[in-house]
Enzyme design. Sequence first.
Site, PDB file in Angstrom:
ATOM      1  N   GLN A  34       0.823  -1.210   0.000  1.00  9.68           N
ATOM      2  CA  GLN A  34       0.000   0.000   0.000  1.00  9.68           C
ATOM      3  C   GLN A  34       0.861   1.265   0.000  1.00  9.68           C
ATOM      4  OE1 GLN A  34      -2.866  -0.315   3.219  1.00  9.68           O
ATOM      5  NE2 GLN A  34      -3.166  -2.485   2.784  1.00  9.68           N
ATOM      6  N   CYS A  35       1.918   1.239  -0.764  1.00  8.63           N
ATOM      7  CA  CYS A  35       2.893   2.312  -0.815  1.00  8.63           C
ATOM      8  C   CYS A  35       2.807   3.008  -2.174  1.00  8.63           C
ATOM      9  CB  CYS A  35       4.288   1.703  -0.614  1.00  8.63           C
ATOM     10  SG  CYS A  35       5.663   2.855  -0.769  1.00  8.63           S
ATOM     11  N   GLY A  36       3.184   4.253  -2.232  1.00 12.39           N
ATOM     12  CA  GLY A  36       3.228   4.951  -3.506  1.00 12.39           C
ATOM     13  C   GLY A  36       4.197   4.337  -4.493  1.00 12.39           C
ATOM     14  N   THR A  38       4.581   0.950  -4.757  1.00 12.92           N
ATOM     15  CA  THR A  38       4.204  -0.455  -4.950  1.00 12.92           C
ATOM     16  C   THR A  38       4.227  -0.867  -6.414  1.00 12.92           C
ATOM     17  OG1 THR A  38       2.909  -0.474  -2.916  1.00 12.92           O
ATOM     18  CG2 THR A  38       2.417  -2.195  -4.502  1.00 12.92           C
TER      19      THR A  38
END
Length: 161
Positions: A34-36, A38
């Site tokens: 759920q990371c920018g 990803t």
Amino acid sequence: MSIHDHDCRTSRGEPFNLRALRGQVLLIVNVASQCGFTSQLRDLERLYRRYRDRGFTVLGFPCNQFLRQSPESAQAFCRFGEQEYGVTFPLMEKVKVNGHDTHPLFAELKREAPGMLGTRMIKWNFTKFLVGRDGRVIRRFSPRDGEAELVEALEKALDED
């Protein structure tokens, strides 16, 4: 000590023999769902497919230390990576990359390749460590570094004996 001497586990909790990867170039990455960054899973998979026949492996270790951006189990992350990004490179156990519970593999990676201004902390998800065939860290890449920044160093490492 080389990177290959550390113990780690697969996403299912089974022992994974890093010694079996001696002679390969590795890219070891702390990953999150759920990371920018990803979407870099797609780039990492593309690199893996492009260079695996030349002795290259990507190892992704889910990590939930940065704003809880990977709260699922390692097995759930593995399913996510396969379904959403077509990941076929090994996805490993969930680890901590900073603090008193830092996984020994990441402690070694940080020791061999400190970050900006000599810091040993990993500042975010998708920090990448390029490891040579001899098990020594060649270079640390920031989370912002993507496929384009990795290719030159990766090809050089693959061409070295």
